[in-house]
Design a protein around this motif. Sequence first.
Motif, PDB file in Angstrom:
ATOM      1  N   PRO A 166       0.825  -1.212   0.000  1.00  0.00           N
ATOM      2  CA  PRO A 166       0.000   0.000   0.000  1.00  0.00           C
ATOM      3  C   PRO A 166       0.862   1.265   0.000  1.00  0.00           C
ATOM      4  N   GLY A 167       0.540   2.177  -0.909  1.00  0.00           N
ATOM      5  CA  GLY A 167       1.274   3.437  -0.990  1.00  0.00           C
ATOM      6  C   GLY A 167       2.603   3.344  -1.708  1.00  0.00           C
ATOM      7  N   GLN A 168       2.943   2.168  -2.233  1.00  0.00           N
ATOM      8  CA  GLN A 168       4.244   1.980  -2.861  1.00  0.00           C
ATOM      9  C   GLN A 168       4.144   1.840  -4.378  1.00  0.00           C
ATOM     10  N   LEU A 169       5.257   2.161  -5.043  1.00  0.00           N
ATOM     11  CA  LEU A 169       5.425   1.958  -6.472  1.00  0.00           C
ATOM     12  C   LEU A 169       6.637   1.072  -6.701  1.00  0.00           C
ATOM     13  N   GLN A 170       6.589   0.294  -7.774  1.00  0.00           N
ATOM     14  CA  GLN A 170       7.783  -0.427  -8.197  1.00  0.00           C
ATOM     15  C   GLN A 170       8.272   0.210  -9.490  1.00  0.00           C
ATOM     16  N   VAL A 171       9.554   0.582  -9.488  1.00  0.00           N
ATOM     17  CA  VAL A 171      10.159   1.326 -10.590  1.00  0.00           C
ATOM     18  C   VAL A 171      11.123   0.426 -11.347  1.00  0.00           C
ATOM     19  N   ARG A 172      10.973   0.385 -12.657  1.00  0.00           N
ATOM     20  CA  ARG A 172      11.955  -0.280 -13.519  1.00  0.00           C
ATOM     21  C   ARG A 172      13.070   0.721 -13.772  1.00  0.00           C
ATOM     22  N   GLY A 209      -3.882   2.338  -3.017  1.00  0.00           N
ATOM     23  CA  GLY A 209      -3.870   3.703  -2.504  1.00  0.00           C
ATOM     24  C   GLY A 209      -2.970   4.653  -3.262  1.00  0.00           C
ATOM     25  N   THR A 210      -2.402   4.199  -4.377  1.00  0.00           N
ATOM     26  CA  THR A 210      -1.548   5.089  -5.174  1.00  0.00           C
ATOM     27  C   THR A 210      -2.336   5.643  -6.365  1.00  0.00           C
ATOM     28  N   SER A 211      -1.828   6.716  -6.933  1.00  0.00           N
ATOM     29  CA  SER A 211      -2.505   7.334  -8.075  1.00  0.00           C
ATOM     30  C   SER A 211      -1.598   7.526  -9.272  1.00  0.00           C
ATOM     31  N   THR A 212      -0.341   7.126  -9.166  1.00  0.00           N
ATOM     32  CA  THR A 212       0.604   7.289 -10.264  1.00  0.00           C
ATOM     33  C   THR A 212       0.356   6.229 -11.331  1.00  0.00           C
ATOM     34  N   PRO A 213       0.103   6.603 -12.576  1.00  0.00           N
ATOM     35  CA  PRO A 213      -0.178   5.607 -13.617  1.00  0.00           C
ATOM     36  C   PRO A 213       1.039   4.744 -13.942  1.00  0.00           C
ATOM     37  N   ILE A 214       0.787   3.482 -14.285  1.00  0.00           N
ATOM     38  CA  ILE A 214       1.844   2.614 -14.782  1.00  0.00           C
ATOM     39  C   ILE A 214       2.456   3.260 -16.028  1.00  0.00           C
ATOM     40  N   VAL A 242       9.537   1.857  -3.978  1.00  0.00           N
ATOM     41  CA  VAL A 242       9.606   3.122  -3.247  1.00  0.00           C
ATOM     42  C   VAL A 242       8.210   3.551  -2.830  1.00  0.00           C
ATOM     43  N   HIS A 243       8.118   4.368  -1.800  1.00  0.00           N
ATOM     44  CA  HIS A 243       6.849   4.995  -1.494  1.00  0.00           C
ATOM     45  C   HIS A 243       6.535   6.041  -2.579  1.00  0.00           C
ATOM     46  N   GLU A 244       5.290   6.158  -2.914  1.00  0.00           N
ATOM     47  CA  GLU A 244       4.885   7.101  -3.948  1.00  0.00           C
ATOM     48  C   GLU A 244       5.341   8.512  -3.610  1.00  0.00           C
ATOM     49  N   SER A 245       5.425   8.829  -2.324  1.00  0.00           N
ATOM     50  CA  SER A 245       5.785  10.182  -1.896  1.00  0.00           C
ATOM     51  C   SER A 245       7.209  10.553  -2.264  1.00  0.00           C
ATOM     52  N   ASN A 246       8.114   9.581  -2.448  1.00  0.00           N
ATOM     53  CA  ASN A 246       9.477   9.956  -2.834  1.00  0.00           C
ATOM     54  C   ASN A 246       9.819   9.541  -4.267  1.00  0.00           C
ATOM     55  N   PHE A 247       8.761   9.499  -5.108  1.00  0.00           N
ATOM     56  CA  PHE A 247       8.939   9.353  -6.555  1.00  0.00           C
ATOM     57  C   PHE A 247       8.500  10.662  -7.194  1.00  0.00           C
ATOM     58  N   PHE A 248       9.359  11.201  -8.081  1.00  0.00           N
ATOM     59  CA  PHE A 248       9.064  12.494  -8.704  1.00  0.00           C
ATOM     60  C   PHE A 248       8.915  12.299 -10.210  1.00  0.00           C
ATOM     61  N   PRO A 249       7.717  12.499 -10.771  1.00  0.00           N
ATOM     62  CA  PRO A 249       7.502  12.302 -12.207  1.00  0.00           C
ATOM     63  C   PRO A 249       8.235  13.341 -13.052  1.00  0.00           C
ATOM     64  N   ILE A 250       8.638  12.912 -14.246  1.00  0.00           N
ATOM     65  CA  ILE A 250       9.294  13.815 -15.191  1.00  0.00           C
ATOM     66  C   ILE A 250       8.592  13.729 -16.539  1.00  0.00           C
ATOM     67  N   PRO A 251       8.648  14.791 -17.347  1.00  0.00           N
ATOM     68  CA  PRO A 251       7.987  14.788 -18.660  1.00  0.00           C
ATOM     69  C   PRO A 251       8.797  14.014 -19.706  1.00  0.00           C
ATOM     70  N   ALA A 252       8.156  13.750 -20.826  1.00  0.00           N
ATOM     71  CA  ALA A 252       8.756  12.920 -21.871  1.00  0.00           C
ATOM     72  C   ALA A 252       9.994  13.557 -22.492  1.00  0.00           C
ATOM     73  N   GLU A 253      10.080  14.903 -22.493  1.00  0.00           N
ATOM     74  CA  GLU A 253      11.198  15.545 -23.189  1.00  0.00           C
ATOM     75  C   GLU A 253      12.520  15.457 -22.427  1.00  0.00           C
ATOM     76  N   ILE A 254      12.474  14.994 -21.179  1.00  0.00           N
ATOM     77  CA  ILE A 254      13.709  14.841 -20.414  1.00  0.00           C
ATOM     78  C   ILE A 254      14.265  13.439 -20.649  1.00  0.00           C
ATOM     79  N   GLU A 255      15.455  13.355 -21.230  1.00  0.00           N
ATOM     80  CA  GLU A 255      16.103  12.065 -21.453  1.00  0.00           C
ATOM     81  C   GLU A 255      16.324  11.377 -20.114  1.00  0.00           C
TER      82      GLU A 255
END
Length: 358
Positions: free
Chosen positions: A49-55, A91-96, A143-156
């Motif tokens: 709950p509240g976590q994301l898995q990042v590749r 409980g997370t809202s960040t899209p896959i 990671v917990h969703e709170s310490n993941f920071f999304p970035i836009p597509a134009e950033i390599e």
Amino acid sequence: MPRGIVCHATWQITSDDGVLMTSTTVLAPVFEGSGRIEFRDRTYEAPGPGQLQVRVRANALCGTDRAQYANGSAVIPGHEAAGEVVAAGDGTSTPIGTRGVVFLMDYCGECRSCRVGATNQCLGKRADMGFTDDGGYGPLETVHESNFFPIPAEIEIGTATMLLDVMGTSSHAIGRAQLVRPDIESVYIAGAGPIGLGLAVMSRLRLGADVPVHISDVSTWRLEFAESFGAIPVLASDSAAIRAVGRPDVAFDASGKEVARRAALDILGKRGALVCVGHGESVTLDVSKDLLEPEHAVLGSEYFRYDELAGNLELLRANQDYIGRVISHRFPVDRISEAFDVFLAGETGKVLITQEDA
């Protein structure tokens, strides 16, 4: 060493959410100590709950990895990771598929520090990614969703790692200096490693290209590299050259060396601030001479606040080519040992470990 990562996986079908990973066993680099890295199976559980898995797609090497490289680590190191979300807990809202970077400190969000945004000084910190929990040299990071920071597509994706130590830690240190010296017109940096380079780059972006930024090091290669970003090189072994810098308004120590801190204090202008960014040795102060009479300030600066990522992202959007040049080398994960050999030889900017699917 195979380039693919997945050895075997277990899957569970959920009612409306599609396929949810319950556990995945993958090859990950294990730091055995004495500079030995072995690839072994490592099992990652599904995010809770509240976590994301990042590749993980990229992780930048850092000088603080040196201890784990030398002494070994029970967890997979790496604390400058960027990648995309492949699984999400309840409980997370960040899209896959969301791309982003991982903030080092898994802050609680509830303590006195967190309530005022000082997440780098969390009093109830849950983890330090790559130090207490598996980090970004492995193919997956939970990671917990709170310490993941999304970035836009134009950033390599590799350049996105610059948001962390290079931009984040450096920019935070500049902000610390401005608390006591808001009228900065000259800068001196001791140490031209990756953090020193970050300080040089961020000083020019935040303070303006007309503010002279002197940088010292014992390595002529590092000084030449720093000069390519607009910094003014100073050989650290030349005491006369250091004195010739003048009286800078602010000095940053990115070397962690007592002799460098002492030299910075000795040339610091009145009302100046010395900001210690590099961990390491101590410094001895004469309170009257070093602090009271010139009204100097000596400050520490540890990592950065999560809420600083948004402003740094805008700077990265506008200066991606300039900042991206701090990355001097990229190695695929199966060459991680070679990457450390090159990095520790001292003639690099930032070095990235990159990972691709099989």
